[in-house]
Design an enzyme around this catalytic site. Structure first.
Site, mmCIF file in Angstrom:
data_model
loop_
_atom_site.group_PDB
_atom_site.id
_atom_site.type_symbol
_atom_site.label_atom_id
_atom_site.label_comp_id
_atom_site.label_asym_id
_atom_site.label_seq_id
_atom_site.Cartn_x
_atom_site.Cartn_y
_atom_site.Cartn_z
ATOM 1 C CE LYS A 33 61.714 -18.679 0.164
ATOM 2 N NZ LYS A 33 62.217 -18.173 -1.131
ATOM 3 N NE ARG A 128 66.941 -14.528 -5.512
ATOM 4 C CZ ARG A 128 65.781 -14.773 -4.917
ATOM 5 N NH1 ARG A 128 65.338 -13.951 -3.962
ATOM 6 N NH2 ARG A 128 65.039 -15.809 -5.243
ATOM 7 C CE1 TYR A 242 63.951 1.238 28.652
ATOM 8 C CE2 TYR A 242 62.848 -0.174 27.052
ATOM 9 C CZ TYR A 242 63.652 -0.022 28.170
ATOM 10 O OH TYR A 242 64.156 -1.123 28.792
ATOM 11 C CG MET A 290 64.091 -7.668 23.973
ATOM 12 S SD MET A 290 65.483 -8.216 24.987
ATOM 13 C CE MET A 290 66.680 -6.925 24.671
HETATM 14 C C1 LIG Z 1 61.048 -18.118 -1.929
HETATM 15 C C2 LIG Z 1 61.059 -18.671 -3.301
HETATM 16 C C3 LIG Z 1 59.880 -19.187 -3.860
HETATM 17 C C4 LIG Z 1 58.515 -19.001 -3.220
HETATM 18 O O1 LIG Z 1 58.179 -17.653 -3.438
HETATM 19 P P1 LIG Z 1 56.788 -16.998 -2.964
HETATM 20 O O2 LIG Z 1 56.843 -15.628 -3.538
HETATM 21 O O3 LIG Z 1 56.848 -17.000 -1.475
HETATM 22 O O4 LIG Z 1 55.694 -17.813 -3.497
HETATM 23 C C5 LIG Z 1 59.975 -19.813 -5.090
HETATM 24 N N1 LIG Z 1 61.165 -19.897 -5.741
HETATM 25 C C6 LIG Z 1 62.307 -19.395 -5.243
HETATM 26 C C7 LIG Z 1 63.564 -19.510 -6.005
HETATM 27 C C8 LIG Z 1 62.294 -18.754 -4.015
HETATM 28 O O5 LIG Z 1 63.421 -18.232 -3.522
#
Ligand SMILES: *Cc1c(COP(=O)(O)O)cnc(C)c1O
Length: 344
Positions: A33, A128, A242, A290
């Protein structure tokens, strides 16, 4: 070098996947992701598929499109966020497997894409994502009749091995899924390290693949090298940057380098970060701009072409630690302006 370079070692990435895979007797998937934790989802997914990963996870359906393009039509891609309104077309066209998080999503999926693969995400205590236990009880029979590809949940405290939440969530997940007859997954990187009880049929590490904690034995995957635009002598009493927030107490050689907070080098690192010219530590002076950083390179003999912010002397977690954040945030915050340079 005209542009800051983010060097991504795909060999180290593959080695980290193999090392995490070797810790379990079950399938090891890969979480890619957030654009492969900032490193480029396509390249990362392709390298992990070549290393042996046979299943991928993304956060939202749109991310699955890039991963699908990289890995071809065959390997499953799951979506943690499930089936959101308006996503049916993307889920169908990219062949994604939404992890349904609620009865609302389950209904939406069954109505919009009958017969299309899906998984179920359960809440085992983190509050969550995922169906609550009573919600699951109300639809389990209907859902299981449609043969979900996977049932999963997520641990809230897996990076603290002794936290009582781990065994509590494990027990809850078992209660909710024992006898379901469907492949199960509970563990991300932290859960892999907790041991076999937590592995079920499939693990889905993310951060450990990219060299981050809690996988302390991970190989470093990232080096961030920032080119020097110019150097100057700053005399004792003169200020830098700055707000005049740094004033030299002696003559210094100062390099101005080409990256800043627009590249994910948070402003909170002002006056606190250290960069490296080879083996020589060089303090960041004044405020992060920046697009620019100003660095004391007085300790370096001779010309300085570039400085490393992330590298062998300072990994992503060490840098994150300087401002009280985590490697995950540091990595995923690295912007789009870097030249991403991949090595096998
Ligand atoms: C991001 C995520 C993972 C991977 O987690 P890591 O701690 O990066 O290994 C696995 N399961 C869910 C639901 C996640 O949101």
């Amino acid at each position: 070098m005209a542009q800051a370079e983010l060097h991504i070692d795909l060999g180290a990435l593959a080695a980290n996947w193999r090392a995490l895979d070797a810790m379990t007797d079950v399938e090891t998937a890969a979480t890619v992701k957030a654009n492969g934790y900032g490193l480029g989802a396509g390249r990362v997914a392709d390298a992990l598929a070549k290393a042996g990963a046979r299943r991928f996870f993304v956060a939202v359906a749109e991310e699955g499109v890039a991963v699908r393009a990289a890995i071809g039509p065959d390997l499953p891609i799951h979506v943690y966020g499930g089936h959101m309104a308006g996503d049916a077309g993307v889920i169908r066209d990219a062949g994604l497997i939404p992890m349904l998080n609620s009865v609302e999503q389950l209904t939406r999926h069954f109505e919009a894409l009958p017969g299309h693969p899906f998984g179920i995400q359960l809440d085992s205590g983190m509050n969550r994502l995922g169906m609550e236990p009573d919600e699951w009880a109300s639809v389990a029979e209907i859902a299981l009749a449609q043969a979900p590809a996977l049932i999963m949940s997520h641990l809230a405290c897996a990076d603290e091995p002794d936290h009582p939440m781990n065994t509590q969530q494990l027990a809850t997940f078992r209660e909710l899924t024992d006898g379901a007859g469907v492949p199960r997954s509970l563990s991300a990187t932290g859960g892999v390290l907790l041991g076999r009880d937590y592995h079920f049929d499939l693990t889905r590490p993310g951060i450990g693949l990219y060299g981050g904690l809690p996988f302390a034995e991970a190989q470093a995957v990232v080096r961030l090298s920032i080119p020097v635009i110019q150097t100057r002598i700053v005399q004792a009493g003169e200020s830098v940057g700055y707000g005049n927030s740094f004033v030299a107490d002696r003559d210094l050689r100062v390099a101005t380098i080409a990256a800043g907070y627009a590249d994910g080098i948070q402003r909170a690192l002002s006056r606190r970060a250290t960069l490296w010219a080879g083996d020589t530590p060089c303090p960041l002076l004044g405020r992060v701009s920046m697009d620019l950083l100003t660095i004391d390179v007085s300790a370096v003999d001779g010309p300085v072409a570039a400085l490393d912010l992330i590298g062998p002397h300072q990994g992503v977690d060490a840098l994150a630690d300087v401002i009280g954040t985590i490697g995950y945030e540091m990595l995923t915050g690295l912007g789009q302006r870097y030249k991403r340079v991949y090595s096998e």
